[in-house]
Scaffold this motif. Structure first.
Motif, short mmCIF file in Angstrom:
data_model
loop_
_atom_site.label_atom_id
_atom_site.label_comp_id
_atom_site.label_asym_id
_atom_site.label_seq_id
_atom_site.Cartn_x
_atom_site.Cartn_y
_atom_site.Cartn_z
N GLY A 29 -1.79 -81.36 -9.81
CA GLY A 29 -1.00 -81.16 -8.60
C GLY A 29 -1.10 -79.76 -8.05
O GLY A 29 -1.16 -78.77 -8.79
N ASP A 30 -1.12 -79.66 -6.71
CA ASP A 30 -0.99 -78.35 -6.06
C ASP A 30 0.43 -77.82 -6.24
O ASP A 30 0.65 -76.62 -6.35
CB ASP A 30 -1.32 -78.47 -4.58
CG ASP A 30 -2.75 -78.90 -4.34
OD1 ASP A 30 -3.66 -78.08 -4.57
OD2 ASP A 30 -2.97 -80.07 -3.96
N VAL A 31 1.36 -78.76 -6.23
CA VAL A 31 2.77 -78.48 -6.54
C VAL A 31 3.16 -79.45 -7.64
O VAL A 31 2.84 -80.63 -7.58
CB VAL A 31 3.67 -78.68 -5.31
CG1 VAL A 31 5.14 -78.50 -5.69
CG2 VAL A 31 3.29 -77.72 -4.20
N PRO B 140 5.33 -67.23 -0.87
CA PRO B 140 5.90 -67.06 -2.22
C PRO B 140 7.33 -67.56 -2.29
O PRO B 140 8.10 -67.45 -1.33
CB PRO B 140 5.83 -65.54 -2.45
CG PRO B 140 4.80 -65.05 -1.49
CD PRO B 140 4.89 -65.94 -0.29
N VAL B 141 7.67 -68.15 -3.45
CA VAL B 141 9.05 -68.59 -3.67
C VAL B 141 9.91 -67.35 -3.89
O VAL B 141 9.62 -66.51 -4.74
CB VAL B 141 9.13 -69.52 -4.90
CG1 VAL B 141 10.58 -69.93 -5.16
CG2 VAL B 141 8.26 -70.75 -4.70
N LEU C 221 12.21 -79.21 -2.97
CA LEU C 221 12.46 -78.45 -1.73
C LEU C 221 11.77 -77.10 -1.75
O LEU C 221 11.11 -76.71 -0.78
CB LEU C 221 13.97 -78.30 -1.52
CG LEU C 221 14.37 -77.61 -0.21
CD1 LEU C 221 15.54 -78.34 0.45
CD2 LEU C 221 14.75 -76.15 -0.43
N LEU C 222 11.90 -76.37 -2.86
CA LEU C 222 11.26 -75.06 -2.95
C LEU C 222 9.74 -75.18 -2.91
O LEU C 222 9.05 -74.34 -2.32
CB LEU C 222 11.69 -74.36 -4.25
CG LEU C 222 13.16 -73.97 -4.36
CD1 LEU C 222 13.49 -73.53 -5.78
CD2 LEU C 222 13.51 -72.88 -3.36
N GLY C 223 9.21 -76.22 -3.55
CA GLY C 223 7.76 -76.43 -3.52
C GLY C 223 7.26 -76.70 -2.12
O GLY C 223 6.22 -76.15 -1.70
N LEU C 224 7.97 -77.54 -1.37
CA LEU C 224 7.56 -77.81 0.00
C LEU C 224 7.70 -76.56 0.87
O LEU C 224 6.85 -76.30 1.74
CB LEU C 224 8.41 -78.95 0.58
CG LEU C 224 8.16 -80.34 -0.02
CD1 LEU C 224 9.16 -81.35 0.54
CD2 LEU C 224 6.73 -80.80 0.25
N LEU D 124 6.04 -75.57 -10.34
CA LEU D 124 4.76 -74.87 -10.42
C LEU D 124 4.07 -75.02 -9.07
O LEU D 124 3.96 -76.13 -8.55
CB LEU D 124 3.86 -75.49 -11.50
CG LEU D 124 4.15 -75.13 -12.96
CD1 LEU D 124 3.53 -76.18 -13.86
CD2 LEU D 124 3.59 -73.76 -13.28
N VAL D 125 3.61 -73.92 -8.51
CA VAL D 125 2.85 -73.96 -7.26
C VAL D 125 1.57 -73.17 -7.49
O VAL D 125 1.61 -71.98 -7.80
CB VAL D 125 3.64 -73.35 -6.08
CG1 VAL D 125 2.85 -73.52 -4.78
CG2 VAL D 125 5.01 -74.00 -5.95
#
Length: 395
Positions: free
Chosen positions: A160-162, A187-188, A51-54, A180-181
């Motif tokens: 991966g990008d995420v 920004p997270v 969820l945070l990555g998206l 990881l992003v």
């Protein structure tokens, strides 16, 4: 050895907390680990990491996320919780996304492709990465099953990008994920710390699990009165390991298993989970999982009604589970769970997964059992699991 159905064995389904996790084995193998990647953020769970990555990609509502037809519902629920369009793609017999299908049928509104290293077996994703770059698609590399490893395409999580992962699948942690992003559009935000009550509960839960499996070590001197107080407050006796509960016949997308607590997703993991991940001796994790996997592959080869899905374990991998194909899986699955065998199955696919030509995903969801093979299973535990399978087939 025969398995007594009236006397289930207490085999841990997951790694067990305790000081044994910090014992260093200098002769054990070393593999790339996602925890060592710069910028790795520890989250409250693997689904929270998705969820945070998206969220960090700042997608618009009209953009689509494609996930594999073979999946855990927790891979899907973050997509729908954030209001994104959802699609499914087929997988090939080696677990890789069907590149031919993506070339011909991927919807034009696809913005994110979720690719998973199933069972902890690293995939070569270079051609998928090239497809994503040609199409302007971002790759979400799901490493929930692959905290460690390296394949022909490089280390897991390299493309991966995420990138997301799950702590409890490899460490004696009751919660926690990893994110990881590479280039976040947004920004997270800093994660909310767990309060004192939550931290204390996590510590006591770990101690209770350690006590159940005899892994308290010297901590039993001071842990015993704390656990006695917990039992008194709970109003029950000594906690004992239990076998897995029977699964409901149908998957409920609105049920607890699929539900996303967005506030919890923005919370940090507990200190107990963080310590478990960062202080565990990795060599033991890798070596024991490899040993269990290879022993299962040897013992279950050429057996009637079943076969290892991937008999050969790649040298530079640390498996999460051992995937076993079973011809008649439904009665076997329920019987094994009732015995206490640590086994899972991804038969709960999200409603609406289409029938796609050449797809192995829906077939795997029915026929493939995931036998746990973590580092805190003893050789005797593993041999009992093998014998339970063989005894069931003979009955």
């Amino acid at each position: 050895m025969n398995v007594d159905a009236s006397n289930p064995r207490s085999v841990p389904r997951n790694p067990v907390p305790g000081p044994h996790n910090c014992q260093v084995d200098t002769g054990s193998p070393a593999l790339p680990c996602l925890l060592d990647r710069p910028g790795a953020l520890l989250t409250s769970s693997g689904r929270a990491a998705i969820l945070l990555g998206l969220e960090s990609l700042a997608l618009s509502p009209d953009q689509r996320v494609l996930v594999p037809s073979y999946h855990c519902p927790t891979m899907v629920s973050p997509v729908l919780t954030l209001g994104h369009r959802l699609g499914f793609y087929p997988i090939a017999a080696d677990g890789r996304p069907s590149l031919d299908w993506l070339e011909q049928h991927a919807p034009a509104d696809t913005r994110v492709l979720c690719v998973a290293h199933f069972f902890g077996l690293p995939l070569d994703l270079r051609d998928l990465r090239a497809w994503c770059q040609r199409r302007g698609v971002l790759m979400l590399e799901d490493c929930a099953h692959a905290m460690f490893g390296q394949g022909e395409g490089g280390a897991v999580g390299a493309l991966g990008d995420v990138v997301i992962a799950s702590l409890p699948k490899f460490f004696a942690a009751q919660n926690g994920g990893l994110l990881l992003v590479k280039q976040p559009a947004r920004p997270v935000a800093p994660l909310e710390p767990v309060g004192l009550k939550g931290q204390l509960k996590a510590t006591l839960d770990d101690l209770e699990i350690s006590a159940c499996y005899g892994q308290l070590g010297l901590r039993r001197v001071w842990a015993a009165p704390l656990l006695a107080l917990k039992r008194m407050l709970r109003g029950g006796g000594r906690a004992t390991p239990t076998s897995a509960a029977p699964q409901p016949a149908r998957f409920d997308p609105a049920g607890d298993y699929a539900r996303i607590d967005v506030k919890l997703c923005h919370r940090a993991p507990t200190r107990a989970a963080t310590r478990a991940a960062l202080l565990t001796s990795r060599g033991r994790v890798i070596a024991r999982r490899q040993q269990h996997y290879r022993a299962m592959a040897t013992a279950l080869a050429n057996r009637p009604g079943m076969r290892p899905l991937f008999p050969a374990l790649a040298e530079h991998s640390a498996p999460y589970v051992f995937p076993l194909w079973v011809d008649d899986p439904d009665p076997a699955y329920q019987a094994l769970r009732a015995l206490g065998v640590p086994v899972s199955r991804w038969d709960w696919l999200w409603p609406g997964v289409p029938d796609l030509a050449g797809d192995q995903g829906k077939i795997w969801s029915h026929h493939v059992l995931q036998l746990h093979c973590h580092q805190d299973m003893s050789d005797q535990d593993r041999n009992w699991v093998i014998d339970a399978l063989l005894t069931y087939r003979r009955s």
